[in-house]
Design a protein around this motif. Sequence first.
Motif, short mmCIF file in Angstrom:
data_model
loop_
_atom_site.label_atom_id
_atom_site.label_comp_id
_atom_site.label_asym_id
_atom_site.label_seq_id
_atom_site.Cartn_x
_atom_site.Cartn_y
_atom_site.Cartn_z
N THR A 32 41.05 35.41 6.26
CA THR A 32 41.71 36.50 6.96
C THR A 32 43.18 36.17 7.21
O THR A 32 43.58 34.99 7.14
CB THR A 32 41.03 36.81 8.31
OG1 THR A 32 41.26 35.71 9.19
CG2 THR A 32 39.54 37.05 8.13
N LYS A 33 43.97 37.18 7.51
CA LYS A 33 45.39 36.95 7.81
C LYS A 33 45.56 36.11 9.07
O LYS A 33 46.57 35.44 9.23
CB LYS A 33 46.13 38.27 7.91
CG LYS A 33 46.29 38.92 6.56
CD LYS A 33 47.38 39.95 6.52
CE LYS A 33 47.50 40.43 5.09
NZ LYS A 33 48.55 41.38 4.88
N SER A 34 44.57 36.11 9.95
CA SER A 34 44.65 35.29 11.16
C SER A 34 44.24 33.84 10.91
O SER A 34 44.31 33.02 11.82
CB SER A 34 43.78 35.89 12.26
OG SER A 34 42.41 35.75 11.96
N GLY A 35 43.79 33.54 9.68
CA GLY A 35 43.43 32.17 9.33
C GLY A 35 41.96 31.84 9.41
O GLY A 35 41.55 30.72 9.09
N LYS A 36 41.14 32.78 9.84
CA LYS A 36 39.70 32.55 9.89
C LYS A 36 39.09 32.71 8.50
O LYS A 36 39.61 33.46 7.67
CB LYS A 36 39.02 33.53 10.85
CG LYS A 36 39.41 33.35 12.29
CD LYS A 36 38.71 34.38 13.17
CE LYS A 36 39.19 34.28 14.60
NZ LYS A 36 38.63 35.36 15.42
N VAL A 37 37.98 32.03 8.28
CA VAL A 37 37.26 32.14 7.01
C VAL A 37 35.85 32.63 7.30
O VAL A 37 35.16 32.10 8.18
CB VAL A 37 37.20 30.78 6.27
CG1 VAL A 37 36.35 30.89 5.01
CG2 VAL A 37 38.60 30.30 5.92
N PHE A 38 35.43 33.62 6.54
CA PHE A 38 34.07 34.15 6.62
C PHE A 38 33.43 33.95 5.25
O PHE A 38 34.03 34.31 4.23
CB PHE A 38 34.07 35.63 6.99
CG PHE A 38 34.53 35.88 8.39
CD1 PHE A 38 33.63 35.95 9.44
CD2 PHE A 38 35.89 36.01 8.67
CE1 PHE A 38 34.06 36.16 10.74
CE2 PHE A 38 36.33 36.22 9.97
CZ PHE A 38 35.42 36.30 11.01
#
Length: 135
Positions: A32-38
């Motif tokens: 994600t643009k916020s740096g989280k990974v799913f």
Amino acid sequence: MDERKLLQLASDARNNSYSPYSKFRVGAALLTKSGKVFTGCNVENATYGATCCAERTAVYKAVSEGEKEFEAIAVRGDNDGFTFPCGICRQVIAEFSPSIKVILGDGNGNIKICSLDDLLPHAFYKEDLYNKGGS
């Protein structure tokens, strides 16, 4: 995040695949643009139509957690070649991030990077719902 690290997360997610019918496991990792990974894996169903691909699983997990802007998605299948997102997954990804980077890995450690525009050049967007002028 490094492309190889994202691909490794996709490969790891592939291990959770439920694919008793096709025997073809796929994993995806969505940054994600916020740096989280799913991460996501394919989940098959005996009716086939209820099957969900790894890419959509990752997108739906992200959206359900409030994330709707994506930087990149990595995809890794069980074959030696590159596994590209299917058409439905391309359209779902385009709903949220038409300029996302798509990272593909093959069985030999090679990486291919594409844009979603390359893979789905004429996506259908919400603006198209209101286009009364036609093509």
